[in-house]
Scaffold this motif. Structure first.
Motif, PDB file in Angstrom:
ATOM      1  N   VAL A   2     -18.971  84.361  40.138  1.00 44.39           N
ATOM      2  CA  VAL A   2     -17.515  84.448  40.209  1.00 44.39           C
ATOM      3  C   VAL A   2     -17.096  85.621  39.354  1.00 44.39           C
ATOM      4  N   GLU A   3     -16.369  86.537  39.950  1.00 43.23           N
ATOM      5  CA  GLU A   3     -15.884  87.708  39.226  1.00 43.23           C
ATOM      6  C   GLU A   3     -14.372  87.662  39.161  1.00 43.23           C
ATOM      7  N   SER A   4     -13.827  87.993  38.016  1.00 45.15           N
ATOM      8  CA  SER A   4     -12.382  88.016  37.838  1.00 45.15           C
ATOM      9  C   SER A   4     -12.024  89.127  36.868  1.00 45.15           C
ATOM     10  N   VAL A  10     -11.425  83.348  33.313  1.00 46.15           N
ATOM     11  CA  VAL A  10     -12.865  83.196  33.109  1.00 46.15           C
ATOM     12  C   VAL A  10     -13.113  82.240  31.940  1.00 46.15           C
ATOM     13  N   THR A  11     -12.338  82.386  30.879  1.00 45.55           N
ATOM     14  CA  THR A  11     -12.471  81.479  29.732  1.00 45.55           C
ATOM     15  C   THR A  11     -12.164  80.047  30.146  1.00 45.55           C
ATOM     16  N   TRP A  12     -11.134  79.838  30.956  1.00 44.72           N
ATOM     17  CA  TRP A  12     -10.798  78.488  31.432  1.00 44.72           C
ATOM     18  C   TRP A  12     -11.948  77.879  32.221  1.00 44.72           C
ATOM     19  N   ASP A  31     -15.360  72.378  38.586  1.00 38.70           N
ATOM     20  CA  ASP A  31     -16.455  71.706  37.872  1.00 38.70           C
ATOM     21  C   ASP A  31     -17.412  71.016  38.835  1.00 38.70           C
ATOM     22  N   GLU A  32     -16.870  70.457  39.906  1.00 41.52           N
ATOM     23  CA  GLU A  32     -17.721  69.810  40.916  1.00 41.52           C
ATOM     24  C   GLU A  32     -18.643  70.830  41.581  1.00 41.52           C
ATOM     25  N   ILE A  33     -18.112  71.984  41.896  1.00 42.20           N
ATOM     26  CA  ILE A  33     -18.923  73.049  42.499  1.00 42.20           C
ATOM     27  C   ILE A  33     -19.964  73.540  41.494  1.00 42.20           C
ATOM     28  N   LYS A  34     -19.569  73.701  40.234  1.00 45.48           N
ATOM     29  CA  LYS A  34     -20.509  74.158  39.208  1.00 45.48           C
ATOM     30  C   LYS A  34     -21.694  73.210  39.068  1.00 45.48           C
ATOM     31  N   MET A  35     -21.450  71.909  39.193  1.00 48.26           N
ATOM     32  CA  MET A  35     -22.532  70.933  39.058  1.00 48.26           C
ATOM     33  C   MET A  35     -23.461  70.931  40.265  1.00 48.26           C
ATOM     34  N   SER A  36     -22.973  71.382  41.411  1.00 50.77           N
ATOM     35  CA  SER A  36     -23.781  71.351  42.629  1.00 50.77           C
ATOM     36  C   SER A  36     -24.687  72.578  42.796  1.00 50.77           C
ATOM     37  N   ILE A  37     -24.487  73.590  41.969  1.00 52.72           N
ATOM     38  CA  ILE A  37     -25.332  74.782  42.057  1.00 52.72           C
ATOM     39  C   ILE A  37     -26.225  74.865  40.826  1.00 52.72           C
ATOM     40  N   ARG A  38     -27.342  75.499  40.965  1.00 52.63           N
ATOM     41  CA  ARG A  38     -28.308  75.577  39.867  1.00 52.63           C
ATOM     42  C   ARG A  38     -27.906  76.564  38.791  1.00 52.63           C
ATOM     43  N   GLU A  39     -27.407  77.691  39.209  1.00 52.78           N
ATOM     44  CA  GLU A  39     -27.085  78.742  38.249  1.00 52.78           C
ATOM     45  C   GLU A  39     -25.661  79.205  38.496  1.00 52.78           C
ATOM     46  N   GLU A  40     -24.890  79.254  37.449  1.00 53.80           N
ATOM     47  CA  GLU A  40     -23.519  79.731  37.581  1.00 53.80           C
ATOM     48  C   GLU A  40     -23.352  80.978  36.735  1.00 53.80           C
ATOM     49  N   LEU A  41     -22.511  81.852  37.195  1.00 54.35           N
ATOM     50  CA  LEU A  41     -22.266  83.075  36.453  1.00 54.35           C
ATOM     51  C   LEU A  41     -20.806  83.456  36.643  1.00 54.35           C
ATOM     52  N   PHE A  42     -20.087  83.500  35.555  1.00 51.93           N
ATOM     53  CA  PHE A  42     -18.705  83.959  35.559  1.00 51.93           C
ATOM     54  C   PHE A  42     -18.694  85.292  34.838  1.00 51.93           C
ATOM     55  N   ARG A  43     -18.058  86.267  35.458  1.00 54.31           N
ATOM     56  CA  ARG A  43     -18.111  87.621  34.917  1.00 54.31           C
ATOM     57  C   ARG A  43     -16.733  88.265  35.000  1.00 54.31           C
ATOM     58  N   ILE A  44     -16.389  88.982  33.948  1.00 56.09           N
ATOM     59  CA  ILE A  44     -15.142  89.745  33.932  1.00 56.09           C
ATOM     60  C   ILE A  44     -15.443  91.116  34.506  1.00 56.09           C
ATOM     61  N   ILE A  45     -14.618  91.530  35.443  1.00 57.21           N
ATOM     62  CA  ILE A  45     -14.817  92.814  36.100  1.00 57.21           C
ATOM     63  C   ILE A  45     -13.467  93.532  36.179  1.00 57.21           C
ATOM     64  N   GLY A  46     -13.477  94.813  35.976  1.00 59.88           N
ATOM     65  CA  GLY A  46     -12.245  95.589  35.987  1.00 59.88           C
ATOM     66  C   GLY A  46     -11.579  95.632  37.357  1.00 59.88           C
TER      67      GLY A  46
END
Length: 71
Positions: A2-4, A10-12, A31-46
């Protein structure tokens, strides 16, 4: 992934205690989606690196008008 361009959103997504209560129903889904995937990545992008999202945000895109793309 997820890029924002919003540090706040992203902090939320990462820190549950920082979330505004009025959006609890949205974060419950995230949170439900986060639990269903193995690896999550939230990233800040310009904004300049994510032109499509920036254009949609500036145009005031509503859920009924959203465009979904799968790359």
């Amino acid at each position: 992934m997820v890029e924002s361009n919003s540090i706040i959103t992203v902090t939320w997504c990462i820190k549950e205690k920082s979330r505004p209560w009025k959006y609890c129903h949205i974060f419950a889904g995230i949170d439900e989606i986060k639990m269903s995937i193995r690896e999550e990545l939230f990233r800040i992008i310009g904004r300049d690196a994510n032109g499509m999202a920036d254009s949609l945000a500036k145009s005031g895109c509503f859920p009924s008008q959203m465009l979904f793309a799968d790359w």
